[in-house]
Design an enzyme around this catalytic site. Structure first.
Site, PDB file in Angstrom:
ATOM      1  N   SER A 183       1.753  57.058  42.946  1.00 38.89           N
ATOM      2  CA  SER A 183       1.126  56.041  42.095  1.00 38.89           C
ATOM      3  C   SER A 183       1.881  55.966  40.759  1.00 38.89           C
ATOM      4  O   SER A 183       3.092  55.747  40.763  1.00 38.89           O
ATOM      5  CB  SER A 183      -0.362  56.367  41.922  1.00 38.89           C
ATOM      6  OG  SER A 183      -1.062  55.233  41.482  1.00 38.89           O
ATOM      7  N   ASP A 252      -5.188  45.064  65.359  1.00 38.22           N
ATOM      8  CA  ASP A 252      -4.847  46.353  65.962  1.00 38.22           C
ATOM      9  C   ASP A 252      -4.104  46.151  67.290  1.00 38.22           C
ATOM     10  O   ASP A 252      -3.012  46.699  67.474  1.00 38.22           O
ATOM     11  CB  ASP A 252      -6.106  47.213  66.110  1.00 38.22           C
ATOM     12  CG  ASP A 252      -5.818  48.532  66.801  1.00 38.22           C
ATOM     13  OD1 ASP A 252      -4.637  48.938  66.818  1.00 38.22           O
ATOM     14  OD2 ASP A 252      -6.760  49.156  67.322  1.00 38.22           O
ATOM     15  N   ASP A 396      -3.510  50.738  51.559  1.00 35.68           N
ATOM     16  CA  ASP A 396      -3.675  50.957  50.124  1.00 35.68           C
ATOM     17  C   ASP A 396      -4.432  49.780  49.517  1.00 35.68           C
ATOM     18  O   ASP A 396      -3.989  48.638  49.622  1.00 35.68           O
ATOM     19  CB  ASP A 396      -2.291  51.107  49.475  1.00 35.68           C
ATOM     20  CG  ASP A 396      -2.356  51.636  48.047  1.00 35.68           C
ATOM     21  OD1 ASP A 396      -3.316  51.300  47.327  1.00 35.68           O
ATOM     22  OD2 ASP A 396      -1.434  52.374  47.644  1.00 35.68           O
ATOM     23  N   HIS A 436      -4.649  54.721  49.269  1.00 31.70           N
ATOM     24  CA  HIS A 436      -3.792  54.948  48.109  1.00 31.70           C
ATOM     25  C   HIS A 436      -3.416  56.429  47.974  1.00 31.70           C
ATOM     26  O   HIS A 436      -4.259  57.245  47.617  1.00 31.70           O
ATOM     27  CB  HIS A 436      -4.479  54.451  46.842  1.00 31.70           C
ATOM     28  CG  HIS A 436      -3.588  54.478  45.642  1.00 31.70           C
ATOM     29  ND1 HIS A 436      -2.375  53.821  45.607  1.00 31.70           N
ATOM     30  CD2 HIS A 436      -3.699  55.094  44.448  1.00 31.70           C
ATOM     31  CE1 HIS A 436      -1.797  54.030  44.442  1.00 31.70           C
ATOM     32  NE2 HIS A 436      -2.578  54.804  43.721  1.00 31.70           N
TER      33      HIS A 436
END
Ligand code: NAG
Ligand code: NAG
Ligand code: NAG
Ligand code: NAG
Ligand code: NAG
Ligand code: NAG
Ligand code: NAG
Ligand code: NAG
Length: 540
Positions: A183, A252, A396, A436
């Protein structure tokens, strides 16, 4: 044991002790503008008591190996200072590891230092020059020096000073220098590569927040797509799982295997209209369907933010990120958006996010607060022979996944004309199903763990590396070491999902994370939960 090896062993111990773990000894290794806050030895299995009022990183690491704990304050530009913490292990592996920070947080990241020191690294973290929680930005108001410390000065200065301590303390040179962060930590790593290429031999940069001047305005913009809460287009957070479930249903299978893990979000043509409410629905939220204006909001969320003249401002949140849509769920934007405008750009605490407009991102580009945004010319880092391993979770919800392939591709566009093959020094891995920096939604259970920045403390307070798989195939730091020290470049890193992350004894799934732009494809036979049943395949 032969007498000679006894002797050399004693000599080594003597060398370590010749420079003891005391404030005065550590101080003697430092220049006049750096002063020791504390330095003391901790025996094996100690807890390092994090100093009181450490807002950003309050948790005290436990069960540490025997080490010398050091903290130093350094005079920086103007009247500003920054600090750093350093763990010097008794059983040193001869190497250096710096770890990174998160958000706008100020403080020494002792938990990631603890994971690093367990490998045997002498491990450093800087407080970036202020003391604050992750989302707080008030420390930056009218403080360009504090911003520059956060943006790039504190990391470099802390690296230089901590290396001087390490060399003096152990009485020998550091063999290799590494960095790992996620990050803001990822941004710090890339910024070092750009501006101070001599600092590191290997940088592991996760979900890098590298485009500060655009990412922070985007954080406000994406929230505004869904505000105010009274608007007919507003999607209440209760519907996010409904959208997530539809995304899973459509996207998917499109990646070739139905396993609840969306591996190719960019290859899916998601059709949100499947979620439209039919006739006689009074309350879409309770019925689990969306109105036409809400469908328009879904389109905005999954579209790049583009400004006047088709200028890309920021890539969109990836399909499959719905479980972490915390930037979209509040009645106000996440503070990381408005606080940037208020305090980094100087609009002041009274600025209203409803006054947000495109000019703000153009202003942010011009000002580039703290020089935090990372540029694309990494040629000096490449020339030195150093390496970058980057990664980004495909689920994320805080930093759009697409921002890292964008960065990687821009670096490629800079360096290819100069004759540089990017894969020689910069490799990038997408992590299907990872949120994240760490974690995966309970329904997805993607193999997200590979000892990246901030990951080890998620498994447990004394975890480091990949429990059960401490090797370069599974651990991003060991993969980086093998690349730097032996020239073995990683083609893939195997991600691990434990049945129970806190126990991390039994493995649920392992799967290769592939070097961008390759993707992991099931071979068609063998256990889908075993890495060897998969291969990394190119697009063409
Ligand atoms: C380490 O310390 C913890 C807590 O103080 C204790 O429970 C544990 O037994 C210790 N382990 C060792 C190996 O000494
Ligand atoms: C850090 O911030 C907290 C909360 O504002 C404050 O109580 C503390 O004194 C600060 N610590 C330092 C070292 O400045
Ligand atoms: C601190 O001192 C060192 C050694 O004299 C010098 O190289 C460095 O530039 C100084 N740093 C600052 C921020 O003044
Ligand atoms: C540094 O502090 C002194 C004394 O408080 C002040 O006079 C001076 O203006 C400050 N300098 C900067 C660059 O902030
Ligand atoms: C619609 O249903 C949701 C969830 O059941 C509920 O929270 C909300 O108050 C309802 N809205 C109206 C207008 O009744
Ligand atoms: C968009 O392009 C036009 C025509 O080139 C130019 O006049 C204008 O300034 C541009 N806008 C921005 C924001 O750069
Ligand atoms: C940002 O970097 C530029 C170019 O290296 C430099 O001229 C400028 O002083 C820096 N600004 C800050 C706030 O450090
Ligand atoms: C480098 O290769 C040697 C020989 O295979 C091995 O023993 C060593 O652990 C490797 N070093 C790293 C950092 O992977």
């Amino acid at each position: 044991m032969r007498p000679s090896s006894l002797f050399s062993c004693a000599a080594l111990l003597g060398a370590a002790r010749a420079f003891n773990c005391s404030p005065s000894a550590i101080q003697s290794a430092l220049p006049g503008n750096a002063s020791v806050n504390f330095a003391y030895a901790l025996p094996a299995n100690s807890t390092f008591q994090v100093p009181k009022s450490t807002t950003g990183y309050p948790d005290s690491p436990v069960g540490l190996p025997a080490l010398c704990a050091v903290s130093v304050q350094v005079k920086s530009i103007g009247n500003s200072t920054y600090g750093f913490g350093l763990f010097l292990p008794e059983n040193w592996n001869g190497r250096y590891l710096a770890v990174g920070n998160g958000g706008f947080g100020g403080g020494i990241n002792y938990l990631d230092m603890a994971a690093g020191v367990r490998y045997g690294f002498a491990t450093m973290s800087t407080d970036t020059g202020h003391n604050s929680s992750t989302f707080d930005g008030a420390w930056a108001f009218n403080k360009p020096d504090a911003l520059a410390n956060w943006g790039y000065l504190a990391m470099h200065g802390s690296v230089v000073n901590s290396k001087a301590i390490i060399t003096a303390y152990y009485g020998k040179a550091i063999s290799y220098n590494y960095y790992s962060g996620c990050s803001t930590g990822g941004r710090q790593g890339l910024k070092e590569a750009e501006v101070f290429p001599e600092d590191f031999d290997g940088i592991v940069a996760g979900a890098p927040a590298w485009w500060t001047s655009h990412l922070q305005p985007w954080t406000t913009q994406v929230a505004l797509y869904n505000l105010p809460p009274t608007a007919d287009y507003h999607i209440p957070a209760a519907l996010f799982p409904v959208i997530g479930a539809e995304v899973l249903k459509q996207c998917d299978p499109q990646d070739g295997l139905k396993d609840n893990i969306i591996s190719d979000p960019y290859g899916c043509n998601f059709r949100p209209e499947e979620l439209l409410c039919g006739a006689n629905i009074k309350n879409g939220t309770s019925a689990g369907c969306l109105t036409s204006p809400q469908i328009s909001t879904v389109y905005k969320i999954y579209s790049d933010w583009v400004g006047e003249n088709q200028t890309l401002f920021f890539p969109h949140l990836a399909i499959g990120s719905e479980n972490q849509w915390i930037l979209l769920s509040g009645d106000t934007p996440n503070p990381l958006g408005p606080n940037f405008v208020k305090y980094f750009l100087g609009f002041g605490a009274d600025w209203s996010f409803y006054d947000f407009n495109e000019d703000i991102v153009r202003l942010a580009d011009r000002v580039n607060p703290g020089n935090a945004t990372v540029g694309f010319d990494l040629s000096a880092f490449h020339k030195k022979g150093s390496k970058i391993l980057s990664y980004h979770g495909m689920s994320d919800g805080l930093i759009p996944t697409g921002s890292t392939p964008y960065y990687y591709n821009q670096v490629d566009r800079q360096l290819k004309p100069k004759g540089v093959e990017i894969d020689d020094f910069f490799r990038f891995f997408l992590v299907p199903g990872m949120e994240h920096c760490s974690g995966t939604p309970a329904k997805v259970n993607a193999p997200w763990y590979f000892a990246g920045g901030n990951q080890a403390p998620v498994l447990g307070p004394t975890v480091y590396s990949v429990p059960g798989f401490m090797d370069k195939e599974h651990d991003a730091i060991l993969a980086m070491m093998a690349w730097v020290e032996n020239g073995t470049a990683p083609e893939q890193v195997v991600g691990t999902k434990y049945v129970n992350d806190a126990q991390h004894d039994k493995v649920l799934r392992q799967r290769p994370l592939c070097m961008y732009p390759k993707q992991a494809k099931y071979k068609g036979k063998g256990d889908v939960n075993k890495a060897e049943s998969w291969e990394c395949k190119g697009l063409y």
